[in-house]
Structures are given as structure tokens and as C-alpha cells.
Scaffold this motif. Structure first.
Motif, PDB file in Angstrom:
ATOM      1  N   PHE A 136      87.446  34.981  58.900  1.00  0.00           N
ATOM      2  CA  PHE A 136      86.991  34.759  58.021  1.00  0.00           C
ATOM      3  C   PHE A 136      86.933  33.170  58.267  1.00  0.00           C
ATOM      4  O   PHE A 136      88.014  32.689  58.870  1.00  0.00           O
ATOM      5  N   HIS A 137      85.111  32.700  57.716  1.00  0.00           N
ATOM      6  CA  HIS A 137      85.774  30.634  58.188  1.00  0.00           C
ATOM      7  C   HIS A 137      85.345  29.621  56.640  1.00  0.00           C
ATOM      8  O   HIS A 137      85.215  30.083  55.991  1.00  0.00           O
ATOM      9  N   ALA A 138      86.067  29.449  56.302  1.00  0.00           N
ATOM     10  CA  ALA A 138      85.995  27.551  55.390  1.00  0.00           C
ATOM     11  C   ALA A 138      85.660  26.984  56.187  1.00  0.00           C
ATOM     12  O   ALA A 138      86.423  26.663  57.268  1.00  0.00           O
ATOM     13  N   LEU A 139      84.211  26.049  55.500  1.00  0.00           N
ATOM     14  CA  LEU A 139      83.321  24.760  56.207  1.00  0.00           C
ATOM     15  C   LEU A 139      84.553  23.906  54.865  1.00  0.00           C
ATOM     16  O   LEU A 139      83.528  23.826  53.824  1.00  0.00           O
ATOM     17  N   SER A 199      93.508  23.969  55.131  1.00  0.00           N
ATOM     18  CA  SER A 199      93.190  24.654  56.419  1.00  0.00           C
ATOM     19  C   SER A 199      94.822  25.487  55.812  1.00  0.00           C
ATOM     20  O   SER A 199      94.937  26.513  56.450  1.00  0.00           O
ATOM     21  N   SER A 200      95.644  24.474  56.149  1.00  0.00           N
ATOM     22  CA  SER A 200      97.525  25.155  55.739  1.00  0.00           C
ATOM     23  C   SER A 200      97.137  26.108  54.870  1.00  0.00           C
ATOM     24  O   SER A 200      98.363  27.230  55.726  1.00  0.00           O
ATOM     25  N   ARG A 201      96.987  26.211  53.537  1.00  0.00           N
ATOM     26  CA  ARG A 201      97.351  26.804  52.595  1.00  0.00           C
ATOM     27  C   ARG A 201      96.626  28.513  53.508  1.00  0.00           C
ATOM     28  O   ARG A 201      97.010  29.749  53.219  1.00  0.00           O
ATOM     29  N   MET A 202      95.793  28.792  54.322  1.00  0.00           N
ATOM     30  CA  MET A 202      94.217  29.215  54.786  1.00  0.00           C
ATOM     31  C   MET A 202      95.617  30.214  56.179  1.00  0.00           C
ATOM     32  O   MET A 202      95.988  31.211  56.177  1.00  0.00           O
ATOM     33  N   ALA A 203      96.103  29.810  57.044  1.00  0.00           N
ATOM     34  CA  ALA A 203      96.872  29.478  58.136  1.00  0.00           C
ATOM     35  C   ALA A 203      98.530  29.836  57.555  1.00  0.00           C
ATOM     36  O   ALA A 203      98.524  31.432  58.102  1.00  0.00           O
ATOM     37  N   ASP A 204      98.525  29.743  56.354  1.00  0.00           N
ATOM     38  CA  ASP A 204     100.300  30.066  55.412  1.00  0.00           C
ATOM     39  C   ASP A 204      99.920  31.765  55.588  1.00  0.00           C
ATOM     40  O   ASP A 204     100.215  32.441  55.375  1.00  0.00           O
ATOM     41  N   ARG A 205      99.082  31.528  54.900  1.00  0.00           N
ATOM     42  CA  ARG A 205      98.604  32.977  54.012  1.00  0.00           C
ATOM     43  C   ARG A 205      97.953  33.973  55.491  1.00  0.00           C
ATOM     44  O   ARG A 205      98.638  35.266  55.043  1.00  0.00           O
ATOM     45  N   ALA A 206      97.882  33.408  55.947  1.00  0.00           N
ATOM     46  CA  ALA A 206      97.263  34.723  57.219  1.00  0.00           C
ATOM     47  C   ALA A 206      98.157  35.378  58.274  1.00  0.00           C
ATOM     48  O   ALA A 206      98.888  37.055  58.410  1.00  0.00           O
TER      49      ALA A 206
END
Length: 457
Positions: free
Chosen positions: A375-378, A396-403
Motif C-alpha cells: 500500500f501507498h501513502a501520498l 514515511s519513516s514510521r511506515m518503513a519501520d513498521r513494515a
């Protein structure tokens, strides 16, 4: 300067297909990402593989960086000339070289776009299935190992590229793979170049798989009361083995913006957009099964159609979601980021991401290829306010760490470029060092797209 000497020799070699015009440099210094314009020193336009080889040999002799350029749709700064050098624009290498209909494969040059290829194939009953939304070039699609809306059924570029021709950093021309359906012969060099982002060589020819045009296609839209119900439906559909061709998610905010931009009439709610391929009977059965699962999960609506014009309008609206979001925020820019997690963790990843965005001053509509956990966030920000870009980077960093915490990857299809270099150590550990060793062995001068994907040297 050594680069200036390379440029003089390239100008002599290519004549009017070498340029330092301000307009071309500006175009080739631009990306779809948030990075500042970073123009190359010159742009070249080869017509064949031998010319590409000559270009690279000249650049290698003078330590001049070489950056491949397709359609310019990358999202992590992949094609920016961050250390100067030349941009190799493949627009003239855009031919279909050989259609092997019986074997369901085709040989193409890297500059052809997916839409151009499918236009060429329309009389064969076959099509190339990878659809990233943007009308990207196949060379760029292979270099970033992209996927898109159809990956849930047809796979990514990794599964659909079976052989390559590549010009290496010293100008040598090699071929990887064959048209055979399988091989146990040597290293998988094709797989190594697919996703290498031009850091190991320039792709000058691709052999890719084709699929048969389905007898029947149906598309559906399904609104849900919340994101959790939508994702539960996706998971159950996959677990039941329903072979969806596409299953896309858009959140309520995106639905409203898509309506305003594309003239659709989606309810103001999270949605799944689905497509089924097969025979008339199979498609009807798949749609019925999906509809039952959706209703069990509290779906607010379920509408489907087999009319080509309805399907075209639906997927055009989905592919234009980014433009719809920007239209809702005139003057703003966006940090488009993606992650991919195991399907079982998708609901948690989306819910926690949504909570982060809700707590932030920035808007961040969510869309996704949820059939494969991507999934994507803009993340929309004002380019005149540095603190807003900082906030977008934090989200964006929070998304990456969570993934990574959930067993996933920091990018399912956008790639690394230079935008996500900071996460490579965390995701790959010592394997990232191995990537760097491969890069050094194959490109000891570090002229092939330097500053991307691997640790800088």
C-alpha cells in the motif's frame, strides 16, 4: 575536466543525438518525487545496443557517470544525476523486435512503454500484464522491479522478465537467460539486473512473458464502513483461492478526491476495486463469491459490470488517484511512499499508518495493491514550508519501520533509488554489504547510476 573530455567525444560520436540544451537538461533533472531538480551534464539518445556500448566505453575512459532514462516516472530519485554525468535516454530504442506468439513471449527494446507494447500486441490475442499505472518504459520497469494493480494474479517484473541484454560498466554486451521456460544453468543474472536500478549496467533488450487476453472481464467497486472490514474481505478472498486479476484499496479521503477529479460517484467510504478475468461463467462465479464475502464483512455497496467502458473508466480513475489528490491541494507537492507486508499483517499496518496520519497536520490519502500486501501513502506538503517536508519524511519513516517490524519490506514496488537508502541496512543487514561488493566487482569506477541503491563510495 575528465567529464568534459567524455562529452566532447560523445558529441562527435552522436552529433545531433547529443545535447546540452537547457530544456533537455531540465527535463532529465526532474522526477515525480520531492527531490530538487538535478540535471545531468548532457543527454544522449542512442539508437541501438552498439551505440550504448560505445557511449559507456567513452564514459568509462573518463570516469563519467552514466544514468539510464526511460519515461521519467520513478518515485525515489532513481534517474537523477546526483554526481553529474550523462543521461542515456532510450526514447529511440522503443521497438518490438520479435513476437513469439506460440511461446507467449516478446523481445523488445527498453524504451517501449507498456501501453505501446500492448497496442502492438492487440492483434495477437496476447497482452503484457504488468500495470504500474504510469505509462512507464519496460526498461525502467525492469530496473525498478515494479509491479502494480495486476501483480496479485500475473506477478511483478521479477516473474515476467525471462532474459535480458545488458551493457556493462566497461562497455561489454552480455545476454542473460534464454527463452526457455526454465533453466538450471548458472547464476540467475537476469534476476540480478531486474531491480538493480541501473547500478550494474544498462538494459538494452528484454524478453518478457505474455498472457492470453481473457474471454471475459468484470470489474466491481465495493464500499465498506471502515478499512478493517475491507482488508478482512481481501484476506478471506485470497484464502479461498479466488483468482482476482486486481484488487485495489482506496481510503475514504481518496474516494472523495477521485470523484471530484474523474467524475465518478463512489460513496464517501473506504473502497475495494476488483477485477476478475476468465470465462463468462467463471467471472460470474468469482464475482458472486466475492460479493458474498463482502456482504458478510458489512459492505455498504457492491456494484459490478462487464462493460469495457465501465471498466476503463474505473481503472482510469484509480490510476489518476495521485493527480486527483494534487488537484485537491493546488500548489502542494507530495511524498509518495510505499511499503509491503505479509497479508496477515496488512490490516494492522494500514490502521497504524492511518492513526499516524490522523495525528499529523499533513493530509496523507492511502491507496494500495492490497492483494499482495502493498500500500501507498501520498503525503502532501507545502514546498515553501521545510517543516512540512520534515513531517512527511517522519511519517514515511514510521511506515518503513513498521513494515520491517511486521516482517515486510520498505518498498514493494517504488524501489530504493536514493530516497530509501537509509533503510537498507535495517532491512538487509550484511546482505546490503554483499550488494555493494557485487557493485564494486562489476562497476569498480562507480559510474553506473552512482548514489543509488547501494552504500555510496
Amino acid at each position: 575536466m575528465a567529464i568534459e573530455q567524455a562529452l566532447e567525444e560523445l558529441a562527435d560520436l552522436l552529433e545531433d543525438r547529443f545535447t546540452r540544451s537547457e530544456a533537455e537538461l531540465e527535463q532529465h533533472g526532474h522526477s515525480e518525487a520531492y527531490f530538487a531538480n538535478t540535471p545531468p551534464d548532457a543527454v544522449v539518445f542512442p539508437r541501438n545496443t552498439n551505440e550504448v556500448s560505445q557511449i559507456v566505453k567513452i564514459c568509462a575512459a573518463h570516469d563519467c557517470p552514466v544514468i539510464g532514462w526511460g519515461a521519467g516516472t520513478s518515485l525515489e530519485g532513481h534517474a537523477l544525476a546526483v554526481r553529474g554525468g550523462i543521461s542515456v535516454d532510450f526514447r529511440h530504442m522503443n521497438k518490438v523486435l520479435d513476437v513469439n506468439a506460440e511461446d507467449m513471449d516478446v523481445v523488445v527494446q527498453p524504451g517501449i512503454t507498456r501501453e505501446e507494447l500492448n497496442q502492438e500486441l492487440r492483434h495477437t490475442g496476447l497482452f503484457f500484464p504488468v500495470d504500474p499505472g504510469a505509462n512507464a518504459s519496460l526498461g525502467g520497469m525492469a530496473s525498478t522491479r515494479c509491479s502494480g494493480t495486476t501483480a496479485v494474479r500475473y506477478g511483478t517484473m521479477r516473474e515476467n522478465v525471462i532474459a535480458l541484454e545488458v551493457v556493462l560498466a566497461d562497455g561489454r554486451i552480455i545476454r542473460t537467460g534464454t527463452r526457455a521456460r526454465k533453466s538450471a544453468s548458472g547464476y540467475d543474472l537476469t534476476g540480478m539486473f531486474v531491480g538493480a536500478e541501473g547500478t550494474l549496467g544498462l538494459i538494452t533488450e528484454l524478453t518478457v512473458r505474455l498472457k492470453g487476453q481473457p474471454e471475459a472481464v468484470s470489474a466491481a467497486t465495493c464500499a465498506f464502513p471502515d478499512m478493517g472490514a475491507a482488508i478482512d474481505t481481501v484476506i478471506q478472498t485470497i484464502q479461498m483461492g479466488v483468482p482476482m486479476a486486481r484488487i485495489e484499496f482506496i481510503d475514504a479521503a481518496s474516494a472523495g478526491m477521485v470523484n471530484a477529479y474523474s467524475g465518478t460517484a463512489l460513496p464517501d467510504a473506504p473502497h475495494l476495486l476488483i477485477e476478475f478475468h476468465g470465462s463468462d461463467t467463471v467471472v460470474a462465479e468469482q464475482a458472486e463469491t466475492f460479493g458474498e464475502l463482502a456482504r458478510e464483512n458489512g459492505a455498504l455497496s457492491f456494484e459490478w459490470s462487464t462493460k469495457p467502458e465501465d471498466r476503463k473508466r474505473l481503472w482510469a480513475a484509480r490510476h489518476n488517484a495521485a493527480y486527483a489528490i494534487f488537484a485537491a491541494f493546488p500548489g502542494k507537492r507530495g511524498l509518495s511512499t510505499d511499503v509491503c507486508v505479509p497479508i496477515s499483517n496488512l490490516a494492522q499496518a494500514i490502521a497504524e499508518t492511518q492513526a499516524d496520519i490522523d495525528a499529523s497536520p499533513l493530509p496523507g490519502p492511502l491507496v494500495g495493491h492490497v492483494g499482495d500486501g502493498n500500500f501507498h501513502a501520498l503525503l502532501v506538503f507545502d514546498p515553501e514550508v521545510p517543516a512540512e517536508l520534515d513531517e512527511a519524511m517522519r511519517l514515511s519513516s514510521r511506515m518503513a519501520d513498521r513494515a520491517l517490524e511486521l516482517g515486510g519490506t520498505v518498498t514493494g514496488e517504488h524501489g530504493i533509488g536514493m530516497g530509501k537508502l537509509g533503510y537498507m541496512q535495517a532491512e538487509h543487514g550484511e546482505a546490503w554489504d554483499v550488494m555493494g561488493q557485487l557493485k564494486t566487482a562489476m562497476d569498480p569506477q562507480n559510474i553506473m547510476n552512482p548514489g543509488k541503491l547501494v552504500r555510496s563510495n
